[in-house]
Design an enzyme around this catalytic site. Structure first.
Site, PDB file in Angstrom:
ATOM      1  N   GLU A  48       0.834  -1.195   0.000  1.00 42.58           N
ATOM      2  CA  GLU A  48       0.000   0.000   0.000  1.00 42.58           C
ATOM      3  C   GLU A  48       0.868   1.243   0.000  1.00 42.58           C
ATOM      4  O   GLU A  48       2.055   1.193   0.311  1.00 42.58           O
ATOM      5  CB  GLU A  48      -0.949  -0.027   1.205  1.00 42.58           C
ATOM      6  N   GLU A  58     -13.325   1.161   5.050  1.00 41.52           N
ATOM      7  CA  GLU A  58     -12.566   2.306   5.555  1.00 41.52           C
ATOM      8  C   GLU A  58     -12.975   3.649   4.952  1.00 41.52           C
ATOM      9  O   GLU A  58     -12.181   4.595   4.946  1.00 41.52           O
ATOM     10  CB  GLU A  58     -11.055   2.097   5.399  1.00 41.52           C
TER      11      GLU A  58
END
Length: 423
Positions: free
Chosen positions: A212, A278
């Site tokens: 990420e 999220e």
């Protein structure tokens, strides 16, 4: 399983009478701590007779057929209905069900005996398990995880263990580390050698690459690394998967998105986990953590460039409590769905349901006079997500993360799907 949303003044006894079940059955299914205390808007799963649906207010045959993955015609024939439009509240319908077969994955962040216990508790519902995570090092090494007892638990539950590797941590974005790895084929080769060594020693069957915050300039290097991983691991009998940020187009900008090439990764790897959660970030303003309207935008794009049988729908199983008014950077409290219900009861909150996000929420005032807003998941939101998995014909569901009890989810999961075991 049927879903009942409580109304003011209702008791478990009245609900049990309505569905022809016992109070104990409802208490057990929902793991209710205090059966005498319900709050309005609370969603309960009710374990009715297998293959039977009791018509609820506002339901029509089309919705019921979609819920069970069957057709209006099949229900009409099974119940010898003269007019499909004329169904009454309380009517008991026989449902001819053919449940879709899916794969189910779950990540864990707890390790050792705690992680093993979490795997054991829901092991019957899992195809794959991924411990988060083996962290990569500058030289291609791996920081290990205390996974011995977890691997034993996975083996006992016939779950395929998947080695998850990552570049970031709670304190580091990992952008520079990923760049250093992706810029050097020599370090990549060493990393893959180390991965294979660990997999052979411990019995992992594949890898999940969760890189990420990868720099946009490293997008093509990331694709090439995944291809290199496939070229090394496939001949050894291992599979390769990746975790993808929730994108709605190939042009989406931002550090989380640009280097995650949906089309390329969809071609290269064996399957992908879409991190469709999220939105309700712990440091951001209060909102649904996994709003279905936003997830739909991600899926609408994903299925145009990734084969559906390679896509795992990411499902978060935790709740959040934000202080109001929200101050930028102030961290919300994260806890289980069970705790969300516990607080609603404690403070006498009325649970509401956002029909667009398909997510429950409520507000309450604590003992210090502070206002809070809580977003969580319940039986309704879980069912809405399962219906979406069916509608999009996806490969399966990936849970982030075990350790937050959500008993309704697992009962509904089994009610909707047949879970593939490949061990």
């Amino acid at each position: 399983m049927q879903i009942h949303v409580t109304h003011p003044g209702e008791t478990l006894w009245l609900i049990a009478q309505r569905y022809g079940v016992t109070v104990t059955q409802i208490v057990t299914a929902n793991k209710l701590e205090n059966p005498n205390r319900l709050v309005p808007g609370m969603a309960l799963v009710v374990p009715t007779a297998s293959g039977i649906h009791i018509v609820q207010p506002g339901e029509n045959l089309s919705e019921i057929a979609q819920r069970y993955g069957t057709t209006i015609q099949a229900i009409t024939q099974a119940n010898q209905l003269q007019d499909p439009d004329m169904i009454a509240v309380g009517m008991r319908l026989t449902i001819p069900v053919q449940k879709p077969v899916i794969d189910v994955n779950a990540y864990t962040i707890n390790t050792g005996e705690t992680g093993a216990r979490e795997i054991q508790e829901v092991g019957q519902y899992l195809t794959y398990w991924m411990p988060f995570a083996y962290s990569i090092q500058e030289d291609g090494g791996l920081t290990p995880v205390d996974d011995t007892t977890m691997l034993q638990a996975a083996a006992a539950e016939k779950i395929v263990p998947v080695l998850c590797i990552t570049n970031f941590s709670s304190t580091e974005t990992g952008s520079q580390l990923a760049h250093n790895i992706l810029a050097s084929t020599d370090i990549q080769d060493q990393l893959l050698t180390n991965i294979i060594k660990v997999m052979k020693e411990k019995g992992y069957r594949g890898i999940n690459v969760d890189f990420e915050n990868v720099l946009p300039a490293d997008r093509e290097n990331y694709n090439q690394f995944l291809q290199r991983a496939v070229d090394r691991l496939h001949p050894e009998g291992y599979f390769v998967s990746s975790a993808l940020a929730p994108k709605v187009s190939s042009e989406q900008q931002g550090l989380l998105y640009e280097a995650h090439d949906y089309e390329a990764q969809g071609k290269i790897v064996d399957f992908v986990v879409l991190m469709t959660y999220e939105w309700g970030y712990r440091f951001g303003p209060p909102q649904a953590i996994s709003p279905l309207n936003e997830i739909k935008r991600v899926l609408d794009y994903a299925v145009t460039v990734i084969p559906r049988d390679k896509i795992f729908f990411g499902f978060q199983i935790y709740a959040r409590d934000w202080l109001l008014p929200h101050v930028q950077g102030q961290e919300a409290e994260t806890f289980s769905q069970q705790e969300a219900i516990r607080r609603a009861i404690q403070y006498g909150a009325v649970i509401q349901y956002d029909p667009i996000a398909q997510s429950p929420f409520y507000r309450y005032t604590d003992a210090q006079g502070r206002q809070h807003e809580v977003w969580f998941e319940d039986a309704r939101s879980a069912q809405a997500k399962f219906t979406m998995v069916k509608d999009y014909h996806l490969r399966g569901i990936s849970y982030w993360v075990l350790g937050y009890p959500f008993p309704q989810n697992w009962l509904l999961l089994e009610d909707n799907f047949t879970i593939r075991k490949i061990v």
